[in-house]
Motif scaffolding. Structure first.
Motif, PDB file in Angstrom:
ATOM      1  N   VAL A 380       0.840  -1.201   0.000  1.00 27.48           N
ATOM      2  CA  VAL A 380       0.000   0.000   0.000  1.00 27.48           C
ATOM      3  C   VAL A 380       0.879   1.256   0.000  1.00 27.48           C
ATOM      4  N   ILE A 381       1.887   1.228   0.844  1.00 27.03           N
ATOM      5  CA  ILE A 381       2.770   2.406   0.924  1.00 27.03           C
ATOM      6  C   ILE A 381       3.417   2.664  -0.437  1.00 27.03           C
ATOM      7  N   PHE A 382       3.896   1.596  -1.020  1.00 28.19           N
ATOM      8  CA  PHE A 382       4.561   1.746  -2.316  1.00 28.19           C
ATOM      9  C   PHE A 382       3.598   2.297  -3.366  1.00 28.19           C
ATOM     10  N   LEU A 383       2.425   1.715  -3.409  1.00 27.72           N
ATOM     11  CA  LEU A 383       1.463   2.136  -4.432  1.00 27.72           C
ATOM     12  C   LEU A 383       0.936   3.547  -4.155  1.00 27.72           C
ATOM     13  N   ALA A 384       0.775   3.861  -2.893  1.00 25.35           N
ATOM     14  CA  ALA A 384       0.296   5.203  -2.546  1.00 25.35           C
ATOM     15  C   ALA A 384       1.309   6.235  -3.013  1.00 25.35           C
ATOM     16  N   PHE A 399      -0.571   6.261   8.327  1.00 16.76           N
ATOM     17  CA  PHE A 399      -0.267   5.012   9.030  1.00 16.76           C
ATOM     18  C   PHE A 399       0.298   5.259  10.429  1.00 16.76           C
ATOM     19  N   GLU A 400       0.185   6.494  10.876  1.00 21.18           N
ATOM     20  CA  GLU A 400       0.729   6.890  12.188  1.00 21.18           C
ATOM     21  C   GLU A 400       2.179   6.441  12.334  1.00 21.18           C
ATOM     22  N   MET A 401       2.942   6.672  11.285  1.00 22.00           N
ATOM     23  CA  MET A 401       4.369   6.369  11.365  1.00 22.00           C
ATOM     24  C   MET A 401       5.081   7.603  11.902  1.00 22.00           C
ATOM     25  N   LYS A 402       6.301   7.393  12.347  1.00 20.25           N
ATOM     26  CA  LYS A 402       7.056   8.452  13.022  1.00 20.25           C
ATOM     27  C   LYS A 402       7.129   9.716  12.149  1.00 20.25           C
ATOM     28  N   ASP A 403       7.734   9.594  10.997  1.00 18.02           N
ATOM     29  CA  ASP A 403       7.810  10.736  10.078  1.00 18.02           C
ATOM     30  C   ASP A 403       8.089  10.231   8.669  1.00 18.02           C
ATOM     31  N   HIS A 404       8.372  11.170   7.757  1.00 15.35           N
ATOM     32  CA  HIS A 404       8.532  10.739   6.365  1.00 15.35           C
ATOM     33  C   HIS A 404       9.712   9.794   6.170  1.00 15.35           C
ATOM     34  N   LEU A 411       9.950   2.401   1.653  1.00 19.48           N
ATOM     35  CA  LEU A 411      10.024   2.395   0.187  1.00 19.48           C
ATOM     36  C   LEU A 411      11.307   1.737  -0.297  1.00 19.48           C
ATOM     37  N   ARG A 412      12.347   1.998   0.447  1.00 19.25           N
ATOM     38  CA  ARG A 412      13.621   1.417   0.062  1.00 19.25           C
ATOM     39  C   ARG A 412      13.590  -0.099   0.207  1.00 19.25           C
ATOM     40  N   THR A 413      13.034  -0.538   1.333  1.00 18.99           N
ATOM     41  CA  THR A 413      12.925  -1.988   1.538  1.00 18.99           C
ATOM     42  C   THR A 413      12.123  -2.617   0.405  1.00 18.99           C
ATOM     43  N   ILE A 414      11.007  -1.966   0.061  1.00 15.40           N
ATOM     44  CA  ILE A 414      10.147  -2.534  -0.976  1.00 15.40           C
ATOM     45  C   ILE A 414      10.873  -2.591  -2.316  1.00 15.40           C
TER      46      ILE A 414
END
Ligand code: ADP
Ligand code: MG
Length: 439
Positions: A380-384, A399-404, A411-414
């Protein structure tokens, strides 16, 4: 005579063998020279263009040392056997575009080439033959898709070799063919051979375009053999493995495969980021980490396209006198991002991914950390990021993640997974086209 004095002056700053190869071949044409315009004759187009481009300002400077005025320097070609005199300009225009085929883009160097997993073999082979021509691999064959750095690497070999006072021929296959046809028609093959048989490095770009004409391939074959026998370093590039080049004679294919074959793959995300940073550094474009990551993820793996995007960003920023923000970049790159649809929403992406992976949308939004859900969330993150206008900050908030930077990390992992896992990539591509085709 004045030109002897000039030559003595030039000797001080030009290495001996280079001097004798070029300056030593020039003759001074007294009847055509004036105090503010000196005319020198060169024995062939190669020497003429080389001197014109590389040494004319030095020559002008030497004249100034001796008689006080800075003259314009005109190099003409006077073939020893004939009496025809042609100006370099004419040759540049008409005859063989020698300038283009022998001149290298000075910015294509090893230093400005970013090394990554996708190109490190090609890079080290290029570097190695430059340092040890004919000893390690001969020929070297570099192949890969469009815009992935083949010409850059080939010319980097050329630039480094020129620095070592080597005689370099850089030419595209197209040019080789055109020159060959020109000289055949003009009954001047000896000039063609003079040019192509006299070098330390024979760098030929885009051999997939070698004409299918039998006579051209024959000439190329002979050139190759002569140079190879003389232990001259040959480096070739193409868009595909020699085995797969249509219309290429078997004997050429087999020779191309004699030495070392190295391919250049599409750069992975890490390499793309490194390339963007390097280009920004060289071109003095100031953009933040988030923007660099954005460009790297959003653009395809064609480095030329990435460069185009950066140039566009800089041009617009200068023109509008505007600071480069992420929104500004998104706006500027709109055309580049063909797949982007303004009206694609996070919900839509989540629903599609959930359906595909057999889970519930609420699970993807939750903090559940099972393998399946983590995987779905990554998609989802990648496609978003790829398909919506949301910045990494917005995605992080969603996604209530810490920051960008957490998004950027994801994204890098994906991208790494995509690079290594063909099934995952297929799934992502499928999802991507499902979502975009619904619009
Ligand atoms: P090709 O000949 O493979 O089509 P080019 O060598 O013309 O590609 O590369 C296209 C552009 O991308 C060039 O401006 C080149 O400088 C740049 N480029 C490609 N790969 C790299 C790299 N690894 N590092 C730096 N610049 C690169
Ligand atoms: Mg190229």
């Amino acid at each position: 005579m004045i030109f002897d004095l000039v030559k003595n002056e030039l000797k001080k700053s030009i290495p001996d063998d280079e001097f004798s190869r070029y300056i030593g071949q020039l003759t001074y044409s007294e009847e055509e020279s004036y105090p503010d315009c000196v005319c020198l004759n060169a024995p062939n187009p190669y020497v003429a263009t080389w001197v014109q481009t590389k040494y004319s300002s030095k020559i002008a400077g030497a004249f100034q040392e001796i008689n006080g005025t800075v003259p314009q320097v005109v190099i003409k070609i006077k073939y020893p056997q004939a009496r025809t005199v042609i100006s370099v300009d004419e040759v540049l225009q008409k005859e063989i575009k020698t300038a283009k085929s022998t001149l290298l883009n000075p910015s294509y160097t090893f230093e400005s080439f970013v090394i990554g997993r996708s190109n490190d073999l090609a890079f080290s082979v290029a570097k190695a033959v430059c340092e040890n021509p004919d000893i390690l691999y001969n020929p070297v064959f570099i192949y890969g898709g469009v815009g992935l750095g083949k010409t850059h690497l080939l010319q980097a070999i050329g630039n480094a070799a020129v620095k070592n006072n080597k005689h370099v021929i850089y030419s595209t296959c197209d040019q080789f063919t055109n020159e060959f046809i020109f000289h055949i028609n003009n009954h001047s093959m000896e000039r063609f051979r003079e040019k192509y048989r006299y070098c330390d490095f024979f760098l030929i770009d885009d051999v997939q375009f070698l004409s299918t004409r039998e006579s051209t391939q024959e000439e190329f074959f002979n050139t190759f053999n002569d140079l190879h026998n003389d232990k001259k370093q040959i480096v070739l590039t193409a868009d595909k493995n020699p085995k797969l080049i249509a219309g290429l004679e078997e004997r050429l294919k087999s020779r191309f495969m004699w030495g070392m074959i190295a391919d250049i793959q599409r750069p992975d995300l890490e390499t793309k980021i490194a390339i963007i940073k390097k280009k920004c550094e060289i071109d003095q474009i100031k953009i933040g980490e988030e923007i660099v990551n954005y460009i790297a993820t959003i653009l395809e793996e064609n480095v030329r396209e990435i460069e185009g995007a950066l140039i566009r960003i800089r041009a617009y920023a200068n023109m509008l006198n505007q600071a480069v923000t992420i929104d500004f970049v998104k706006d500027t790159l709109k055309d580049y991002i063909k797949e982007k649809r303004e009206n694609i929403t996070m919900e839509e992406i989540i629903t599609t991914v959930a359906k595909e992976l057999n889970c519930r949308p609420s699970e993807i939004r939750s903090k559940v950390r099972t393998k399946q859900i983590v995987n779905a969330r990554r998609m989802v993150i990648f496609l978003a990021h790829k398909l919506t206008q949301n910045s990494m900050r917005v995605i992080a908030e969603y996604f209530e993640m810490k920051d960008h930077s957490a998004v950027s990390h994801a994204l890098r992992t994906i991208s790494q997974i995509i690079a290594n896992d063909a099934d995952f990539k297929l799934q992502i591509d499928k999802l991507s086209s499902k979502i975009t085709s619904a619009h």
